[in-house]
Design an enzyme around this catalytic site. Structure first.
Site, PDB file in Angstrom:
ATOM      1  N   ARG A  93       6.070  20.953 -12.641  1.00  0.00           N
ATOM      2  CA  ARG A  93       6.227  21.208 -11.212  1.00  0.00           C
ATOM      3  C   ARG A  93       7.276  22.268 -10.884  1.00  0.00           C
ATOM      4  O   ARG A  93       7.436  22.613  -9.707  1.00  0.00           O
ATOM      5  CB  ARG A  93       6.575  19.900 -10.500  1.00  0.00           C
ATOM      6  CG  ARG A  93       7.931  19.351 -10.835  1.00  0.00           C
ATOM      7  CD  ARG A  93       8.118  17.884 -10.495  1.00  0.00           C
ATOM      8  NE  ARG A  93       7.756  17.456  -9.173  1.00  0.00           N
ATOM      9  CZ  ARG A  93       7.827  16.183  -8.744  1.00  0.00           C
ATOM     10  NH1 ARG A  93       8.245  15.240  -9.583  1.00  0.00           N
ATOM     11  NH2 ARG A  93       7.482  15.856  -7.529  1.00  0.00           N
TER      12      ARG A  93
ATOM     13  N   ASP B  91      -2.027   5.767  -8.833  1.00  0.00           N
ATOM     14  CA  ASP B  91      -0.856   5.840  -7.977  1.00  0.00           C
ATOM     15  C   ASP B  91      -1.093   5.264  -6.590  1.00  0.00           C
ATOM     16  O   ASP B  91      -0.242   4.576  -6.041  1.00  0.00           O
ATOM     17  CB  ASP B  91      -0.418   7.305  -7.834  1.00  0.00           C
ATOM     18  CG  ASP B  91       0.645   7.689  -8.842  1.00  0.00           C
ATOM     19  OD1 ASP B  91       0.518   7.264 -10.007  1.00  0.00           O
ATOM     20  OD2 ASP B  91       1.595   8.390  -8.463  1.00  0.00           O
TER      21      ASP B  91
ATOM     22  N   GLY C 272       2.984   2.870  -8.583  1.00  0.00           N
ATOM     23  CA  GLY C 272       2.545   2.820  -7.195  1.00  0.00           C
ATOM     24  C   GLY C 272       2.901   1.545  -6.472  1.00  0.00           C
ATOM     25  O   GLY C 272       2.738   1.455  -5.246  1.00  0.00           O
TER      26      GLY C 272
ATOM     27  N   ASP D   1       5.667   2.102  -3.796  1.00  0.00           N
ATOM     28  CA  ASP D   1       5.184   2.800  -2.608  1.00  0.00           C
ATOM     29  C   ASP D   1       4.330   1.880  -1.740  1.00  0.00           C
ATOM     30  O   ASP D   1       4.409   1.923  -0.507  1.00  0.00           O
ATOM     31  CB  ASP D   1       4.370   4.035  -3.009  1.00  0.00           C
ATOM     32  CG  ASP D   1       5.194   5.045  -3.780  1.00  0.00           C
ATOM     33  OD1 ASP D   1       6.421   5.116  -3.557  1.00  0.00           O
ATOM     34  OD2 ASP D   1       4.617   5.770  -4.608  1.00  0.00           O
TER      35      ASP D   1
ATOM     36  N   TYR E  84      14.951   7.448  -7.306  1.00  0.00           N
ATOM     37  CA  TYR E  84      15.610   8.331  -8.279  1.00  0.00           C
ATOM     38  C   TYR E  84      14.670   8.659  -9.430  1.00  0.00           C
ATOM     39  O   TYR E  84      14.040   7.771 -10.014  1.00  0.00           O
ATOM     40  CB  TYR E  84      16.872   7.655  -8.823  1.00  0.00           C
ATOM     41  CG  TYR E  84      17.513   8.412  -9.965  1.00  0.00           C
ATOM     42  CD1 TYR E  84      18.006   9.700  -9.766  1.00  0.00           C
ATOM     43  CD2 TYR E  84      17.605   7.845 -11.229  1.00  0.00           C
ATOM     44  CE1 TYR E  84      18.597  10.400 -10.813  1.00  0.00           C
ATOM     45  CE2 TYR E  84      18.195   8.531 -12.281  1.00  0.00           C
ATOM     46  CZ  TYR E  84      18.681   9.818 -12.072  1.00  0.00           C
ATOM     47  OH  TYR E  84      19.246  10.517 -13.104  1.00  0.00           O
TER      48      TYR E  84
ATOM     49  N   ALA F 267       4.923  10.087  -3.955  1.00  0.00           N
ATOM     50  CA  ALA F 267       5.491   8.913  -3.290  1.00  0.00           C
ATOM     51  C   ALA F 267       5.235   8.916  -1.791  1.00  0.00           C
ATOM     52  O   ALA F 267       4.852   7.893  -1.205  1.00  0.00           O
ATOM     53  CB  ALA F 267       6.992   8.839  -3.571  1.00  0.00           C
TER      54      ALA F 267
END
Length: 323
Positions: free
Chosen positions: A119, A303, A264, A267, A180, A50
């Site tokens: 991750r 993205d 995306g 963003d 979130y 992001a």
């Protein structure tokens, strides 16, 4: 152990101006086509995050942007550093001994996409307050953070809140996108942290569902504004956005476009707003740019690949054939 940050090319802007943001960017494995992952015949590999998406979006719109983050000593980490810098972003990539995080995405149907994260313990999750120099923060015009980073680890959360306090003390504008992610933490755990972030921000971006994690239903922009931010922008996809900026309400409808990939868009929207804010544009102009940038992003897979330039923004509302 980690290596010192490496900077992007000089074209990425100069220290001490524009936007500063930080967070985890991951390698992105995306199934081509639509359908169950088990039946995917081919995949593409890219990057996604992001904060870096926003930095790249701002840079493509002519603003100065710096992105900072930890990456692993692997091919994905090298790709992240080079691709973010190639977009014109001043890139401070800290090489960590851990691996670069990975996300796997597929379009189960034409209506929705699914993303799986790999991750836990990644380089990006090991971000700490010491990684974000105070001098970088105090010299920036805008510090932009998201609600994703505090969910990654205690040290990453500390980095976000310490950076915000440093920015506030220096009079640097603090921008927060709540962002979130249910796969990272529960609503119960996220709500008080996101509320705290919103209360410390000058500019807050949220979807209606994100805001309702900690404010009541009803007039969402007004409820968020009660926490303190002077600029509240509620982005609602195909319904456009509603904003309360310095007490003035703005409503901007979405543009009608052919949606190829919705990932995306949020963003790109944030990047459009912040790029125009850096350029001194009026609130109405910022929101128009944000809506148009978000609309452009959904017409391109990926993205960050869809973040437009100024010329492409103008093209979206004009002739659809470039000769």
């Amino acid at each position: 152990m980690s290596s010192p940050p490496t900077s992007g090319s000089p074209e990425g802007g100069s220290p001490g101006s524009g936007l500063l943001t930080f967070g985890e960017t991951m390698g992105l494995v995306a199934a081509d086509g639509i359908g169950p992952l088990a039946y995917a015949k081919s995949f593409s590999f890219g990057i996604g995050g992001a904060e870096s998406n926003v930095a790249m979006g701002v840079a493509r719109l002519g603003g100065e942007a710096t992105w900072l983050g930890r990456v692993g000593p692997d091919a994905a980490g090298a790709l992240i550093a080079s691709r973010v810098a190639a977009a014109g972003v001043r890139t401070l990539a800290i090489t960590d001994e851990s691996f670069t995080g990975l996300m796997v995405r597929h379009r189960r149907s034409g209506e929705f996409a699914q993303v799986d994260y790999h991750r836990a313990g990644s380089a990006g999750s090991r971000l700490s307050p010491a990684d974000v120099p105070s001098a970088e923060i105090t010299a920036a015009s805008i510090l932009h953070v998201t609600g994703i980073t505090p969910a990654l680890s205690e040290s990453a959360r500390a980095a976000v809140f310490q950076s915000i306090e440093t920015a506030r003390a220096a009079g640097v504008t603090v921008s927060v996108d709540l962002n979130y992610r249910a796969k990272l933490w529960s609503r119960f755990d996220a709500a008080p942290v996101l509320r705290d972030l919103a209360s410390r921000a000058d500019v807050v971006f949220a979807s209606p569902a994100e805001a309702e994690l900690f404010v009541g239903p009803g007039d969402v922009p007004a409820e968020l504004a009660k926490l303190g931010p002077a600029e509240v922008i509620v982005k609602d996809g195909g319904d456009g956005c509603v904003a309360l900026i310095e007490g003035e309400r703005h409503t901007v409808p979405a543009l009608a476009v052919t949606v190829v990939d919705p990932v995306g868009a949020g963003d790109a929207f944030v990047a459009g707003y912040l790029a125009d804010r850096l350029a001194g544009a009026s609130p109405a102009e910022r929101l128009t740019t944000a809506i148009t940038a978000g609309a452009f992003a959904v017409t391109v897979p990926g993205d960050c690949e869809g973040a437009p330039t100024r010329a492409e923004l103008a093209a979206l509302t004009g002739d659809d054939v470039r000769r």
